[in-house]
Design an enzyme around this catalytic site. Sequence first.
Site, mmCIF file in Angstrom:
data_model
loop_
_atom_site.group_PDB
_atom_site.id
_atom_site.type_symbol
_atom_site.label_atom_id
_atom_site.label_comp_id
_atom_site.label_asym_id
_atom_site.label_seq_id
_atom_site.Cartn_x
_atom_site.Cartn_y
_atom_site.Cartn_z
ATOM 1 N N ASP A 1 -32.728 48.043 133.512
ATOM 2 C CA ASP A 1 -33.146 46.739 134.047
ATOM 3 C C ASP A 1 -34.665 46.590 133.965
ATOM 4 O OD1 ASP A 1 -33.882 48.423 136.098
ATOM 5 O OD2 ASP A 1 -32.950 47.247 137.703
ATOM 6 N N LYS B 1 -25.228 52.460 135.510
ATOM 7 C CA LYS B 1 -26.148 53.147 136.423
ATOM 8 C C LYS B 1 -26.430 52.223 137.592
ATOM 9 C CE LYS B 1 -30.782 53.671 135.626
ATOM 10 N NZ LYS B 1 -31.357 53.045 136.839
ATOM 11 N N GLU C 1 -36.542 59.720 139.694
ATOM 12 C CA GLU C 1 -37.745 59.011 139.245
ATOM 13 C C GLU C 1 -38.899 59.232 140.215
ATOM 14 O OE1 GLU C 1 -37.213 54.937 138.034
ATOM 15 O OE2 GLU C 1 -39.372 54.604 137.864
HETATM 16 O O1 KIV Z 1 -34.394 50.508 134.126
HETATM 17 C C1 KIV Z 1 -34.812 51.558 133.619
HETATM 18 O O2 KIV Z 1 -35.357 51.561 132.505
HETATM 19 C C2 KIV Z 1 -34.657 52.784 134.381
HETATM 20 C C3 KIV Z 1 -35.322 54.011 133.862
HETATM 21 C C4 KIV Z 1 -36.771 53.976 134.143
HETATM 22 C C5 KIV Z 1 -34.678 55.248 134.391
HETATM 23 O O3 KIV Z 1 -34.025 52.782 135.380
#
Ligand code: KIV
Length: 286
Positions: free
Chosen positions: A50, A120, A189
């Site tokens: 996202d 995710k 993260e």
């Molecule tokens: O949205 C994204 O790109 C992420 C990564 C930084 C893990 O969640």
Amino acid sequence: MSGPPAGKLPLTELAEMKRRGEKIVMVTAYDAPGARFAEDAGVDLILVGDTAAMVVLGHEGTTVPVTMDEMLFLTKTVARAAYRPIVVGDMPFGSYQVSDEDAVRNAIRFVKEARAEAVKLEGAGPSVSRARAIVGAGIPVMGHVGLTPQSATMLGGFKTQGKTSEAARKLVTEALELEAAGCFAVVLEAVPAPVGAEITRRLTVPTIGIGAGADCDGQVLVYHDLLGLEERIAPRFVRRYAQLGSEAREAIAAYAADVRSGKFPSAAESYADPTRPAEVVAQLYG
Ligand code: KIV
């Protein structure tokens, strides 16, 4: 869910890689060319993050505005071009916060409409129950703890997490809860490297770090950060492997100069011989 397409890296292989001590490589991508580059480079997972809100859609400093429809559109383009890497669709803010049912409904859209292999979601707390419900529906889930950009305001901004022993212990608990809920991997993260190492040691599923130290089972970087396409911000954990932003700018400026000076297009780049215009017009119009 049906089985993965032929040639796809089996999801179960990720835990085997952790067991063998082989590092797992994830990168974000947001379109078919990006997915093709990642595929050719041999990455294991592509996250349609996202972060698209910031690096593709032009929202400044927040991932919150990106919508389900936008994420589905981007994920579809990636899934069409990614054969071996596992494609993970990132559930946008608002797509799983309300209820388990809502989370399952939106996760189903990622696999059914956008052809992602997994989704995710961010955080623990209510997200643990969301993860369990989505896994229960047969969809693999990747967790994400530490700095969770969708709740950056609650966290006081884009800041390193888990810096006190109490906060570090909480992160360990959250990661273990996500594993118990059935997550096949957990993104860590912006957490201190020793915290990343401790969570990695305690989990049987792989950890994928971004600013979480070298001991994570794998690493992820944002495509635009890695390639130097996003030049305005560079968090400490970003390594730029190319400077495509300045290359793109120079190339477009060279093109503009050639157009203005009449150097582009040349005869070789044109379909007819411009030294014989009368003949060409005759050919075209008789
Ligand atoms: O949205 C994204 O790109 C992420 C990564 C930084 C893990 O969640």
